[in-house]
Design an enzyme around this catalytic site. Structure first.
Site, PDB file in Angstrom:
ATOM      1  CG  HIS B 131      -1.863   6.112  11.099  1.00 25.45           C
ATOM      2  ND1 HIS B 131      -1.789   5.201  12.124  1.00 25.45           N
ATOM      3  CD2 HIS B 131      -2.993   6.833  11.315  1.00 25.45           C
ATOM      4  CE1 HIS B 131      -2.829   5.375  12.931  1.00 25.45           C
ATOM      5  NE2 HIS B 131      -3.572   6.352  12.466  1.00 25.45           N
ATOM      6  CG  ASP B 208      -1.937   2.630   5.843  1.00 25.68           C
ATOM      7  OD1 ASP B 208      -3.137   2.331   5.626  1.00 25.68           O
ATOM      8  OD2 ASP B 208      -1.580   3.370   6.776  1.00 25.68           O
ATOM      9  CD  GLN B 211      -7.393   8.564   5.859  1.00 23.79           C
ATOM     10  OE1 GLN B 211      -8.358   9.072   5.278  1.00 23.79           O
ATOM     11  NE2 GLN B 211      -7.389   8.410   7.183  1.00 23.79           N
ATOM     12  CE  LYS B 237      -9.033   5.498   8.936  1.00 21.58           C
ATOM     13  NZ  LYS B 237      -9.260   6.406  10.064  1.00 21.58           N
ATOM     14  CB  CYS B 377      -2.052   8.318  14.599  1.00 27.09           C
ATOM     15  SG  CYS B 377      -3.274   8.070  15.882  1.00 27.09           S
TER      16      CYS B 377
END
Lengths: 158, 421
Positions: B131, B208, B211, B237, B377
């Site tokens: 991202h 990261d 997700q 999220k 993104c």
């Protein structure tokens, strides 16, 4: 959004220009070339303008994007090529006003011709940038070409 | 269908927005959860209750409401620490979102002196599927420090190309930062394997997990053992509110990093000449924090913990497998990323031949189907696959097979609308 809204957005004229875009491709000669991007979706246009004696002789382009942006580019070139720079700038201003009018601006068919098909786009804030991308690129390129011409003149005169 | 959450209809009732009718009386088919998830009633109620009954600033109000608010805020930290099995609750730093968490790391690394210092000739390694929020902070860091940014490329199937791992991760590598689950391709990366390699050369490992945390059980004790040093995710999220993110960091790393923002709450004492700083987590939490957002996030992870992250992972897997199969029947449709549901998360990006993603999303919207269109993104990942943009459908614990059917039906309608044969 409803099916009627969808049809208001995707007028036949828009889909026709999308499938068969006018004046597509990059051509010589030209006085200015610009590259504009819509940062939210990545749509891109490279656009050239050729001016002679205060007239828009040619607008050529290479563009990637959605049906709205592609059709808008096609309509724009059709409208401004052959017009005086002054007249073309005024058409550009009318189109921009229509797009930024949130659906409250009545389009003038005399001025905008096929461009009135984009009246429905003004009601979709997310799509206004798509419709305006190439118009803003043309305005930018034309301003650059005029500025360069001004500089050349000064240089010549100086 | 195997793997679906057994009480799916009950779970759906927890999310009031799923009962919304859209323009023209169409039911909402929300397939944009990788963008932001919907919120269960308990998160909404917890936040309203906090604002209605317990609102006060935290850690600086000597009254009952102040104590209640501080208690709610700090117990949210406890809940989040338990949810991701953090080795210590003080290692949970509240940020604005995952982007801020990653920027906190990249900025404080730029300011670090001593063993963590990054200088000319050093290297930072990322991947081509990141991202933008895990690309740009590292570009800024390497540009500022005269270091070099390098990255893992991708295979055609959307998995990481690890063939050059031994040259990419070398003695010059100071940081390896990568996504656990791609927001565009859906790919699940072998984070532990890469972390072990990075540890062997003494690099800092940043993950990261924006997700990943929503979709699968996360065990930070296990990840820390593999060599992960820092991990970022965002609240909105994981059925929580916007405005709150989390950075987890290993204590010894967080202690070595200099402060990020200066101000109230992050100090030990302040004199006009110089200040000393609070310990973690407060060292990285200058100013009044997003209090009600943290409290809401605490309720969100409690909710997910109650449903069970293993069950949510199985549900996502079942829905994703069903969606991949159903979408394969749409002619002209190409999925970007792994086609095997066991290798991926629930975000499915695709192209539909002859229709731009913007137009796909617009026509789907007219059928009540909410998806995302654009570059998500992740421009470099799109470029890698030779596309400028894509359409992305992403599921979550409340997604039903019927909603996937609605997506496929709406895609067929899109093809007919644009007169594709």
């Amino acid at each position: 959004m409803t099916a009627q809204d969808l049809d208001a957005l995707y007028q036949e004229i828009i889909l026709d220009h999308y499938k068969n875009p006018l004046n597509k491709g990059l051509r010589d000669p030209f006085e200015a070339e610009v590259h504009h991007v819509n940062p939210t979706c990545g749509d891109e246009v490279t656009l050239r303008v050729h001016l002679t004696d205060g007239k828009v002789s040619d607008v050529s382009y290479d563009a990637m994007g959605c049906s709205i942006s592609q059709a808008s580019t096609s309509v724009m070139t059709d409208l401004v090529i052959g017009k005086s720079v002054e007249e073309a700038m005024s058409i550009q201003a009318s189109f921009q006003e229509l797009m930024q009018g949130r659906g409250n601006v009545e389009p003038d068919e005399e001025v905008l011709e096929d461009g009135i098909a984009f009246a429905g786009v003004a009601k979709f804030p997310a799509r206004v940038k798509c419709a305006l991308l190439s118009w803003m690129a043309w305005k930018d390129a034309t301003a650059q070409a005029l500025a360069d011409a001004g500089t050349d003149e000064e240089t010549t005169n100086g | 269908m195997d793997g679906l959450l057994p009480e799916l209809e009950v779970i759906r009732k927890d999310f009031p927005i799923l009962e919304r009718e859209l323009a023209g009386g169409k039911p909402l088919v929300y397939l944009d959860s990788a963008n932001t998830s919907q919120k269960p009633q308990v998160v909404i109620d917890t936040m309203v209750d906090h604002l209605e009954r317990h609102n006060a600033n935290v850690a600086r109000a000597m009254h009952q409401l102040g104590a209640e608010s501080s208690e709610a805020f700090e117990s949210a930290r406890d809940k989040i620490a338990a949810f991701v099995n953090a080795p210590s609750r003080d290692e949970i730093i509240f940020t604005k979102n995952a982007s801020e968490a990653l920027n906190l790391v990249a900025n404080t690394l730029a300011w670090a002196r001593g063993p963590l210092e990054i200088g000319e000739g050093d290297e930072v390694v990322i991947t081509e599927m990141e991202h933008h929020s895990n690309i740009v902070p590292w570009q800024l860091l390497t540009e500022r420090k005269g270091a070099t940014l390098r990255w893992f490329g991708l295979h055609d199937d959307g998995t990481l190309d690890l063939s050059d791992i031994d040259s990419l991760i070398n003695e010059k590598t100071k940081v390896v930062s990568l996504t656990w689950v791609s927001n565009m391709l859906g790919t699940i990366n072998p984070v532990a394997e890469i972390a072990r390699k990075a540890k062997a050369v003494g690099a800092i490992v940043v993950v990261d997990a924006s997700q990943a945390v929503p979709q699968m059980p996360v065990d930070l004790v296990e990840l820390a053992e593999a060599g992960v040093d820092l991990l970022a995710f965002t609240g909105h999220k994981v059925v929580g509110p916007t405005g709150i993110g989390v950075l987890w960091g290993r204590t010894e790393i967080l202690d070595q990093l200099p402060p990020f923002l200066g101000g109230g709450e992050m100090i030990e004492t302040v004199a006009m000449e110089r200040s000393t700083y609070a310990g973690i987590p407060h060292k990285f939490e200058a100013g009044t924090p997003p209090i009600v957002e943290a409290v809401g996030l605490g309720a969100a992870v409690d909710y997910l913990g109650h449903v069970g992250m293993a069950a949510i992972r199985d549900h996502e897997h079942a829905i994703t497998a069903y969606a991949l199969e159903a979408m394969a029947t749409v002619s002209g449709l190409t999925v970007l990323g792994p086609l095997d549901a066991s290798l991926r998360g629930g975000a499915i990006s695709f192209e539909l031949d002859g229709v731009h993603p913007h137009d796909v999303a617009q026509v789907l919207d007219s059928r009540g189907v909410a998806v995302r269109a654009g570059h998500h993104c992740a421009k470099p990942a799109h470029k890698r696959f030779g596309v400028q943009a894509s359409t992305r459908a992403s599921s979550y614990l409340y997604t039903t097979p019927g909603e996937i059917d609605a997506l496929v039906e709406a895609l067929e309608y899109t093809r007919s609308y644009f007169k594709l044969s």
